[in-house]
Write a protein that holds these residues in place. Structure first.
Motif, PDB file in Angstrom:
ATOM      1  N   ASP A 132       0.538  -0.815  -0.104  1.00 14.08           N
ATOM      2  CA  ASP A 132      -0.143  -0.161  -0.151  1.00 14.08           C
ATOM      3  C   ASP A 132       1.148   1.519   0.009  1.00 14.08           C
ATOM      4  N   ASP A 133       1.836   1.277   0.416  1.00 12.62           N
ATOM      5  CA  ASP A 133       2.908   2.421   0.904  1.00 12.62           C
ATOM      6  C   ASP A 133       3.317   2.441  -0.875  1.00 12.62           C
ATOM      7  N   GLU A 134       4.072   1.817  -1.497  1.00 15.83           N
ATOM      8  CA  GLU A 134       4.430   1.938  -2.593  1.00 15.83           C
ATOM      9  C   GLU A 134       3.664   1.554  -4.182  1.00 15.83           C
ATOM     10  N   ASP A 135       1.871   1.362  -3.442  1.00 20.68           N
ATOM     11  CA  ASP A 135       1.081   1.263  -4.777  1.00 20.68           C
ATOM     12  C   ASP A 135       1.570  -0.024  -5.122  1.00 20.68           C
ATOM     13  N   LYS A 136       2.011  -0.687  -5.266  1.00 22.78           N
ATOM     14  CA  LYS A 136       2.256  -1.710  -6.121  1.00 22.78           C
ATOM     15  C   LYS A 136       3.050  -3.113  -5.982  1.00 22.78           C
ATOM     16  N   LEU A 137       2.642  -4.380  -6.255  1.00 21.02           N
ATOM     17  CA  LEU A 137       2.772  -5.551  -6.441  1.00 21.02           C
ATOM     18  C   LEU A 137       4.587  -5.623  -6.482  1.00 21.02           C
ATOM     19  N   ILE A 138       4.458  -5.917  -4.939  1.00 23.66           N
ATOM     20  CA  ILE A 138       6.539  -6.352  -4.927  1.00 23.66           C
ATOM     21  C   ILE A 138       6.318  -7.703  -4.592  1.00 23.66           C
ATOM     22  N   ALA A 139       7.725  -8.543  -5.855  1.00 24.56           N
ATOM     23  CA  ALA A 139       7.630  -9.759  -5.619  1.00 24.56           C
ATOM     24  C   ALA A 139       8.092 -10.445  -4.371  1.00 24.56           C
ATOM     25  N   ILE A 140       7.781 -11.408  -3.866  1.00 29.33           N
ATOM     26  CA  ILE A 140       8.804 -12.149  -2.683  1.00 29.33           C
ATOM     27  C   ILE A 140      10.236 -12.757  -3.226  1.00 29.33           C
ATOM     28  N   PRO A 141      11.153 -12.780  -2.347  1.00 32.14           N
ATOM     29  CA  PRO A 141      11.482 -13.135  -2.922  1.00 32.14           C
ATOM     30  C   PRO A 141      11.778 -15.235  -2.881  1.00 32.14           C
ATOM     31  N   THR A 142      11.848 -16.200  -3.916  1.00 29.50           N
ATOM     32  CA  THR A 142      12.068 -16.950  -3.719  1.00 29.50           C
ATOM     33  C   THR A 142      11.666 -17.956  -2.791  1.00 29.50           C
ATOM     34  N   ILE A 143      10.803 -18.610  -2.156  1.00 30.82           N
ATOM     35  CA  ILE A 143      10.623 -19.358  -0.833  1.00 30.82           C
ATOM     36  C   ILE A 143      11.196 -20.349  -1.279  1.00 30.82           C
ATOM     37  N   LYS A 144      11.966 -21.439  -0.878  1.00 22.92           N
ATOM     38  CA  LYS A 144      12.730 -22.680  -1.011  1.00 22.92           C
ATOM     39  C   LYS A 144      12.553 -23.438   0.149  1.00 22.92           C
ATOM     40  N   GLN A 145      12.013 -24.468   0.743  1.00 19.46           N
ATOM     41  CA  GLN A 145      12.187 -24.559   2.172  1.00 19.46           C
ATOM     42  C   GLN A 145      11.459 -26.058   1.617  1.00 19.46           C
TER      43      GLN A 145
END
Length: 186
Positions: A132-145
């Motif tokens: 909401d602060d940047e008003d854009k979609l942010i990619a989360i770093p790839t989750i490897k678990q």
């Protein structure tokens, strides 16, 4: 691989040599009953079926894969696949992997995709969140678990398996997103 596929009003049918005896086996997704039924030639075509799925199966079906078959269910903004392969040791058809995807709401919050390889127990998720602060979609770093599920054979498979996987995948998404949001507040 010896195989062919067909569709009909009651469901999807695959004829494929899953057990590698050069005879076609039968895999049916019966949409009326909401079950997958498999008949292996090495087991004298005795039917083995999944639990009943408790969803609308209109967008669900079967596809051939390189080493077995895939069950899929696609909705308007989300869906999943489940990959199956014959296990020569147990002489049963086994769940070997699952994927899920989400498009999220209009701002694509929570959109992305993930998969788990049940042979290696590796989960990989590529997700996004709306900032909401940047008003854009942010990619989360790839989750490897590591994600370990019990061995699941076709006779044990139901939508409970899918729901459990999706809950685990969702939990990993929220944990990763919350770490990012917490770090931003510092």
């Amino acid at each position: 691989m010896l195989s062919f596929a067909q569709g009909n009003s009651k469901g999807d049918t695959l004829n494929v040599d899953l057990d590698k005896d050069l005879k076609l086996d039968v895999v049916v997704f019966n949409k009326e009953k909401g079950v997958i039924i498999i008949k292996l030639s090495t087991q004298k075509f005795r039917p083995v079926e999944t639990g009943v799925f408790s969803f609308d199966p209109i967008m669900a079906g079967l596809k051939l894969t390189r080493n077995g078959f895939e069950y899929f269910n696609d909705w308007m903004r989300a869906g999943y696949t489940c990959q199956f392969r014959y296990d020569a040791v147990t002489k049963q058809v086994k769940l070997i992997g699952m994927t899920n995807y989400e498009f999220g709401p209009a701002n694509n919050n929570g959109s992305g995709e993930a998969s788990v390889n049940l042979i290696t127990n590796k989960y990989i998720g590529n997700w996004n969140y709306w900032d909401d602060d940047e008003d854009k979609l942010i990619a989360i770093p790839t989750i490897k678990q590591k994600m370990t599920l019990p061995q699941i054979y076709l006779s044990d498979f139901s939508d409970d398996v899918i729901i459990d996987y999706q809950r685990r995948s969702s939990k990993l998404y929220y944990e990763a997103r919350d770490r990012i949001l917490k770090a931003k507040k510092r």
